[in-house]
Design an enzyme around this catalytic site. Structure first.
Site, mmCIF file in Angstrom:
data_model
loop_
_atom_site.group_PDB
_atom_site.id
_atom_site.type_symbol
_atom_site.label_atom_id
_atom_site.label_comp_id
_atom_site.label_asym_id
_atom_site.label_seq_id
_atom_site.Cartn_x
_atom_site.Cartn_y
_atom_site.Cartn_z
ATOM 1 N N ASP A 488 0.841 -1.197 0.000
ATOM 2 C CA ASP A 488 0.000 0.000 0.000
ATOM 3 C C ASP A 488 0.882 1.256 0.000
ATOM 4 O O ASP A 488 0.907 2.005 0.951
ATOM 5 C CB ASP A 488 -0.949 -0.003 1.202
ATOM 6 C CG ASP A 488 -0.209 -0.229 2.515
ATOM 7 O OD1 ASP A 488 0.997 -0.593 2.473
ATOM 8 O OD2 ASP A 488 -0.819 -0.038 3.573
ATOM 9 N N GLU A 489 1.605 1.422 -1.094
ATOM 10 C CA GLU A 489 2.484 2.574 -1.223
ATOM 11 C C GLU A 489 2.519 3.010 -2.691
ATOM 12 O O GLU A 489 1.811 3.906 -3.078
ATOM 13 C CB GLU A 489 3.876 2.242 -0.685
ATOM 14 C CG GLU A 489 4.749 3.484 -0.571
ATOM 15 C CD GLU A 489 5.802 3.375 0.509
ATOM 16 O OE1 GLU A 489 5.841 2.378 1.230
ATOM 17 O OE2 GLU A 489 6.597 4.330 0.627
ATOM 18 N N GLU A 761 14.100 -4.165 -2.097
ATOM 19 C CA GLU A 761 14.206 -2.896 -1.364
ATOM 20 C C GLU A 761 15.386 -2.914 -0.404
ATOM 21 O O GLU A 761 16.049 -1.912 -0.201
ATOM 22 C CB GLU A 761 12.901 -2.688 -0.562
ATOM 23 C CG GLU A 761 12.891 -1.450 0.307
ATOM 24 C CD GLU A 761 11.534 -1.227 0.961
ATOM 25 O OE1 GLU A 761 10.795 -2.218 1.155
ATOM 26 O OE2 GLU A 761 11.206 -0.068 1.271
ATOM 27 N N HIS A 782 11.887 -3.076 -5.930
ATOM 28 C CA HIS A 782 12.204 -1.704 -5.545
ATOM 29 C C HIS A 782 13.472 -1.354 -6.305
ATOM 30 O O HIS A 782 14.523 -1.874 -6.007
ATOM 31 C CB HIS A 782 12.503 -1.724 -4.039
ATOM 32 C CG HIS A 782 11.798 -0.699 -3.232
ATOM 33 N ND1 HIS A 782 10.511 -0.876 -2.813
ATOM 34 C CD2 HIS A 782 12.205 0.499 -2.725
ATOM 35 C CE1 HIS A 782 10.156 0.184 -2.066
ATOM 36 N NE2 HIS A 782 11.176 1.035 -2.019
HETATM 37 C C1 RAM Z 1 9.978 4.157 1.659
HETATM 38 C C2 RAM Z 1 9.835 4.089 0.193
HETATM 39 C C3 RAM Z 1 10.934 4.698 -0.626
HETATM 40 C C4 RAM Z 1 11.845 5.583 0.142
HETATM 41 C C5 RAM Z 1 11.194 6.217 1.312
HETATM 42 C C6 RAM Z 1 12.117 7.094 2.120
HETATM 43 O O1 RAM Z 1 8.716 4.054 2.252
HETATM 44 O O2 RAM Z 1 9.641 2.765 -0.180
HETATM 45 O O3 RAM Z 1 11.701 3.740 -1.294
HETATM 46 O O4 RAM Z 1 12.302 6.566 -0.755
HETATM 47 O O5 RAM Z 1 10.593 5.303 2.163
#
Ligand code: RAM
Length: 904
Positions: A488-489, A761, A782
């Site tokens: 959910d982003e 990520e 990511h």
């Molecule tokens: C996370 C995001 C993103 C990052 C920020 C600071 O929630 O996934 O990759 O840029 O934070």
């Protein structure tokens, strides 16, 4: 007599041969081939040269533009005629003819001359077509359902109307947009093959409308238009704090169908009070994060009809302003690769799961026949847990669930309309029949960006890494560059985008894509110059202004200019660049940027893992100061290109002061930095913050640090993109290769060894023991760490732009890491560049392709005493090769366009 005609024939033939030797191809207008519905008043025209001879440069061009194809070819009634212009420019030529009119197709052609006295034929005729250039061109009214939904979750409303056409149609255009996401049908057929229209922009300031040529979809007599509107980004869940209705509570439609009959008569069918609306369509609910519920039994309500039956209600017209309407600059989103299930199996928990073998973004298409009312549910996941069970906890609150209710009447072809999923695996409930490639397929959906780069080596792990980077790009380039596509982003995080831009530009043609996104950055930048952390901006104001995130405002425009040579884009972004630097200046004290919220070197190798106590932490204000310098440098660079001389002077002085403040605050006299992390040394060196005499020792400290971690990186989002560049630049290319090829955590290949098919990520999304990182932030798609791709193209195969847009190219491969071969290709605005080497038995073969209208500087490494040949001939005997010299053990030379086979 006979003699003269022979002579004439000879003349004609030689003209023909000369023309054949030089051709113009791949004409584009604002990065698109024959775009329909653009609103640029000065579109930019580009073309490529195809030359048979080496060392070909354009010496002149001639452009012509007309509204009729025949006039164009006869050179009559021209809107613009450049005449023969002595210039080598073949990209981004701004249109300079008569003022453009709305709804008009402009045909254009170009011919060129080269340095070998060849003249090309006139090119094929291309065109661009304007959309609605002013708000007054809109006669349609915004319509909404008459029942207010108050923004609640519910069925996607359908808007419909039928209309009679009096005869055959010669030409028809649909101009359409929505609050929400629209799917338009004419006579039961989907208009266009695009999804997620009108796209995601900062809606209140820029709302895109699309233009479709729908001539072939209409017929004399009765016709019907039906448009379904999903919640989408407009009012569905967005941002991770469970917000709905971020842009408005009610969805709406703006529809203008302009028809020209064969007999010349014109008619317009527009959205207005004559339309009807219904909530009885098959899309029962849709949400970007949560998925869609689709009831195939209700498809009958979409059948072409009069819209008078029960359930069709009146619409209301709403007076929204029209001055936020813009034509799309970026590419549309559409379907791409299809994946058959690699495996369909039962997990230990007994769930029925299909594996598509690739983490991708899009959806699954099912073709099923069942009982009316049967419900089949698909859930989507990126990974299985270590026991082999379906794992969705890292999706946080995104349900990623598509539910289909079967019609029973036929084989239903089921796919969602207003949602997308990030997944490799799906769980199927409610269906126990056979599932295979005939009825179950995953479809990748992303923005239409032409692939521009290829990169491959003798190391399969590295090739998988390259594939992972590319899939990370595809999945996160769905209209907006997002951080991730599954939880959910799914937001346009500015830091992630700037970190990845250069790599993205190697892999795909992202010019139009980023040109669009930067337009939203322009409108969402705060009045004081501060830059939000996500674009389109849906986060709270207090988050804006993080170092490395806000700097997107200077970094992408400058990198964009390097990749595509587009001065107009740089000019368009200049005020935004300057405003950002001025914002930092306004909050800095004594030239130090040491306040504000900062993400720092996001997701660096964590303390908990840092048992030796060699901190990987980098002071956040140290980072801020480094980016302050970097942004100021980018601004100076842009000011120079645009001839803003006063700014060059002002900001050069400012930069000096910023660097001095950096030295005073963060560097000891012997050159030790306050943070002894890799990222600290990387930023200081990459942004030239240290005086020359302190650089070598700093690079040594960096290399020592890498060695101290057993050849592992410890960098986060901000240090990672530059790490290997800095090592290679300061003489530690071997260390850069060790990092690249490191297979244990933390490294780029560790996830590859763990079976990743996209970039994670976190360096340890799946830990060595098979357990997962924290569910609160563990995306497996990511792209940020994929920024290493830039180094791979630039260093392993050595393709770099020496002049913006690759007008001058550097080919300087730096083999290493025991690779036996490496090969890269890049489609530039001038054509294909290639660098491909193999090393066998101590001999190197290097193939280089340089496109026409460019030149290259080629550096053959460690060749001081070697005999170098090109296609068997000593290089100093080759006409297209000049300036051969020996520099520090390498051979440097200049080459004109053409294909070269070097051997040494
Ligand atoms: C996370 C995001 C993103 C990052 C920020 C600071 O929630 O996934 O990759 O840029 O934070």
């Amino acid at each position: 007599m006979r003699k003269t005609s022979l002579f004439l024939l000879f003349i004609l033939l030689s003209i023909f041969v000369r023309a054949q030797k030089l051709q113009v191809s791949e004409l584009t207008c604002n990065y698109k081939s024959n775009p329909v519905g653009i609103d640029a008043l000065q579109p930019q025209l580009s073309w490529k040269l195809e030359a048979a001879e080496r060392n070909t440069m354009q010496t002149a061009y001639e452009l012509r533009v007309a509204v009729s194809k025949t006039d164009l070819q006869n050179g009559r009634q021209l809107e613009w005629q450049s005449g023969k212009v002595n210039s080598g420019q073949s990209a981004h030529l701004p249109y300079k003819g008569a003022a453009l009119k709305s709804k008009t197709r402009y045909y254009w052609q170009v011919r060129v001359w080269d340095n070998h006295k060849n003249t090309s034929e006139w090119s094929d005729v291309n065109y661009w077509e304007t959309g609605l250039l002013t708000p007054n061109d809109w006669t349609a009214k915004w319509i909404q359902t008459s029942t207010d939904t108050e923004g609640k979750v519910g069925p996607a409303p359908m808007f419909g109307r039928s209309f009679d056409l009096l005869g055959p149609v010669k030409n028809a255009r649909l101009y359409i947009t929505a609050h929400g996401l629209y799917e338009a049908k004419l006579n039961g057929q989907k208009v266009g093959d695009h999804y997620f229209t009108p796209g995601w922009t900062s809606y209140h300031k820029r709302l895109q409308y699309q233009t479709y040529d729908v001539t072939a979809m209409l017929r004399p007599g009765k016709n019907a238009a039906l448009v379904t509107i999903g919640d989408g980004w407009y009012r569905g869940n967005l941002e991770f704090n469970h917000k709905r209705n971020l842009y408005g509570k009610e969805v709406g439609l703006l529809f203008q169908l302009e028809i020209e009959y064969a007999n010349g008569r014109k008619e317009t069918i527009s959205s207005d009070e004559n339309w009807k609306a219904s909530f009885n369509g098959p899309v029962k609910a849709s949400d970007i994060y949560n998925g869609e519920t689709y009831d195939a039994r209700l498809e009958k309500n979409t059948a072409v009809q009069e819209f008078t039956t029960a359930g069709w209600q009146k619409v209301k017209t709403v007076d929204f302003k029209l001055d936020n309407l813009v034509a799309p600059i970026g590419p549309a989103v559409s379907k791409h690769e299809r994946f058959a299930p690699a495996k369909v199996f039962k997990t230990p928990k007994g769930e029925l799961v299909a594996d598509f073998g690739q983490n991708l973004v899009g959806w699954v298409q099912l073709k099923l026949k069942g009982k009316a009312g049967d419900t089949v549910t698909l859930n989507h996941a990126e990974v299985l847990d270590k026991d082999g069970n379906f794992y969705t906890e890292n999706l946080r609150n995104a349900r990623q669930e598509n539910k289909y209710i079967l019609s029973g009447a036929k084989t239903d072809v089921l796919e969602p309309h207003f949602t997308f999923q990030g997944f490799r695996y799906i769980k199927i409930s409610g269906y126990n029949g056979k599932l295979d490639s005939t009825n179950l397929n995953a479809i990748a959906i992303y923005s239409d960006m032409a692939p521009s780069g290829k990169f491959a080596t003798s190391n399969p792990l590295l090739n998988q890494l390259q594939s992972n980077i590319q899939w990370g790009q595809k999945g996160n380039f769905v209209d907006v560059p997002t951080d991730c596509p599954q939880r959910d982003e799914r937001l346009g995080w500015t830091g992630d985008a700037q970190v990845f831009f250069k790599t993205a530009a190697y892999n795909m043609d992202v010019a139009a894509f980023f040109s669009k996104w930067l337009s939203d950055l322009n409108v969402d930048q705060h009045a004081n110059g501060n830059v939000p952390v996500v674009i389109p901006d849906v986060r709270a104001i207090k988050n804006a202004g993080s170092a490395g995130w806000g700097d997107v405002a200077t970094i992408i425009p400058w990198d964009f200019y390097q990749a595509y040579g587009d001065k107009a884009l740089l000019a368009r972004q200049y005020n935004s660049m300057k405003a950002w630097v001025e914002y930092i200046r306004s909050i800095s004290k004594n030239n130090l940027w040491n306040s504000g919220p900062h993400y720092g070197d996001w997701l660096f190798y964590t303390m908990a893992d840092d048992r030796d106590g060699k901190a990987a932490i980098t002071d956040k204000f140290f980072i801020a100061q480094a980016f302050y310098a970097h942004s100021t440098q980018n601004l100076i660079n842009a000011a120079k290109v645009l001839g803003n001389n006063a700014d060059v002077q002002t900001y050069t002085e400012l930069l000096k002061a910023i660097k001095q403040a950096f030295l005073n605050e963060y560097v000891t006299p012997s050159g030790r930095l306050v943070s002894s992390s890799q990222t600290a040394y990387v930023l200081a060196l990459n942004f030239d913050l240290l005086p020359e005499n302190l650089r070598a020792q700093a690079a040594q400290r960096l290399a020592d640090n890498v060695a101290a971690y057993g050849n592992h990186l410890t960098t986060g989002f901000l240090g990672t993109p530059y790490l290997c560049h800095v090592l290679s630049r300061f003489g530690y290319n071997d260390v850069a290769y060790k990092l690249l090829l490191q297979e244990t955590y933390p490294s780029w290949l560790y996830p590859v060894k763990k079976g990743a098919t996209t970039i994670w990520e976190r360096w340890d999304g799946i830990k060595p023991d098979g357990s997962f990182q924290a569910v609160s932030m563990n995306s497996f798609n990511h792209y940020a760490y994929g920024a290493i791709g830039d180094w791979m193209y630039r260093t392993v195969t050595g393709i770099t732009e020496l002049e913006p847009g690759y007008k001058k190219i550097s080919i300087a491969p730096k083999p290493g890491g025991n690779l036996k071969n490496a090969s890269a290709e890049l489609q530039t605005i001038y054509g294909k560049v290639k660098s491909s080497w193999t090393i066998e038995g101590g001999r190197t073969k290097l193939t280089v392709i340089i496109p026409a209208n460019t030149t290259a500087k080629i550096v053959l490494p460690n060749t001081a005493n070697l005999k170098i040949t090109e296609s068997g001939t000593a290089i100093d005997k080759i006409k297209a090769i000049t300036d051969v010299k020996n520099v520090a053990g390498n051979t440097e030379l200049t080459a004109g366009s053409g294909t070269y086979q070097f051997e040494y």
